[in-house]
Design a protein around this motif. Sequence first.
Motif, PDB file in Angstrom:
ATOM      1  N   GLN A   5       0.734  -1.332   0.075  1.00 45.62           N
ATOM      2  CA  GLN A   5       0.010   0.084  -0.084  1.00 45.62           C
ATOM      3  C   GLN A   5       0.683   1.364   0.025  1.00 45.62           C
ATOM      4  O   GLN A   5       0.685   2.163  -0.705  1.00 45.62           O
ATOM      5  CB  GLN A   5      -0.930  -0.112   1.299  1.00 45.62           C
ATOM      6  N   VAL A  19      -7.054   7.274  -9.237  1.00 41.53           N
ATOM      7  CA  VAL A  19      -8.216   6.322  -9.634  1.00 41.53           C
ATOM      8  C   VAL A  19      -9.363   7.028 -10.306  1.00 41.53           C
ATOM      9  O   VAL A  19      -9.804   7.915  -9.798  1.00 41.53           O
ATOM     10  CB  VAL A  19      -8.880   5.397  -8.639  1.00 41.53           C
ATOM     11  N   LYS A  21     -12.877   5.713 -12.421  1.00 42.84           N
ATOM     12  CA  LYS A  21     -13.792   4.489 -13.041  1.00 42.84           C
ATOM     13  C   LYS A  21     -13.908   4.767 -14.493  1.00 42.84           C
ATOM     14  O   LYS A  21     -14.198   6.079 -14.988  1.00 42.84           O
ATOM     15  CB  LYS A  21     -15.072   4.588 -12.322  1.00 42.84           C
ATOM     16  N   THR A  41     -13.049  -4.550  -4.392  1.00 40.58           N
ATOM     17  CA  THR A  41     -11.622  -4.037  -4.308  1.00 40.58           C
ATOM     18  C   THR A  41     -11.512  -3.110  -3.514  1.00 40.58           C
ATOM     19  O   THR A  41     -12.295  -1.979  -3.360  1.00 40.58           O
ATOM     20  CB  THR A  41     -11.388  -3.643  -5.904  1.00 40.58           C
ATOM     21  N   ASP A  42     -10.384  -2.919  -2.881  1.00 38.94           N
ATOM     22  CA  ASP A  42      -9.867  -1.865  -1.869  1.00 38.94           C
ATOM     23  C   ASP A  42      -9.050  -0.860  -2.861  1.00 38.94           C
ATOM     24  O   ASP A  42      -8.953  -0.932  -4.112  1.00 38.94           O
ATOM     25  CB  ASP A  42      -8.936  -2.495  -0.881  1.00 38.94           C
ATOM     26  N   ASP A  43      -8.808   0.315  -2.047  1.00 38.71           N
ATOM     27  CA  ASP A  43      -8.304   1.524  -2.591  1.00 38.71           C
ATOM     28  C   ASP A  43      -6.880   1.059  -3.420  1.00 38.71           C
ATOM     29  O   ASP A  43      -6.452   1.603  -4.427  1.00 38.71           O
ATOM     30  CB  ASP A  43      -7.999   2.632  -1.721  1.00 38.71           C
ATOM     31  N   THR A  44      -6.140   0.257  -2.541  1.00 39.35           N
ATOM     32  CA  THR A  44      -4.946  -0.182  -3.049  1.00 39.35           C
ATOM     33  C   THR A  44      -4.854  -0.935  -4.402  1.00 39.35           C
ATOM     34  O   THR A  44      -4.181  -0.822  -5.261  1.00 39.35           O
ATOM     35  CB  THR A  44      -3.948  -0.963  -2.021  1.00 39.35           C
ATOM     36  N   ARG A  46      -7.377  -0.737  -6.692  1.00 33.89           N
ATOM     37  CA  ARG A  46      -7.822  -0.129  -7.734  1.00 33.89           C
ATOM     38  C   ARG A  46      -6.991   1.032  -8.250  1.00 33.89           C
ATOM     39  O   ARG A  46      -6.525   1.232  -9.124  1.00 33.89           O
ATOM     40  CB  ARG A  46      -8.901   1.063  -7.044  1.00 33.89           C
ATOM     41  N   LEU A  47      -5.913   1.397  -7.257  1.00 40.50           N
ATOM     42  CA  LEU A  47      -4.683   2.191  -7.582  1.00 40.50           C
ATOM     43  C   LEU A  47      -3.618   1.475  -8.392  1.00 40.50           C
ATOM     44  O   LEU A  47      -2.904   2.027  -9.300  1.00 40.50           O
ATOM     45  CB  LEU A  47      -3.815   2.667  -6.529  1.00 40.50           C
TER      46      LEU A  47
END
Length: 76
Positions: A5, A19, A21, A41-44, A46-47
């Motif tokens: 992360q 990020v 969409k 999915t988490d932020d990481t 998605r990043l």
Amino acid sequence: MQTVQETVLKMAHAHGVVVQKTPVDMLAETITALAGDRVETDDTERLILALRRAHVLNGESAMLLLGKHLNERRHV
């Protein structure tokens, strides 16, 4: 040692990647929901995908980071 992360956040900041969409993301979410599945999915995650789309990471690097991130999440 940095977590995935932390590494991903620094990489995204250094390259100005955020990020966003895409229409394909929205379609995938709709299809998943219609199939009765639930994928979050988490932020990481998605990043990592955003870094891949921005050509900061190649496919292999993105998959390695994603795998390491999922392992870290399981062992927290």
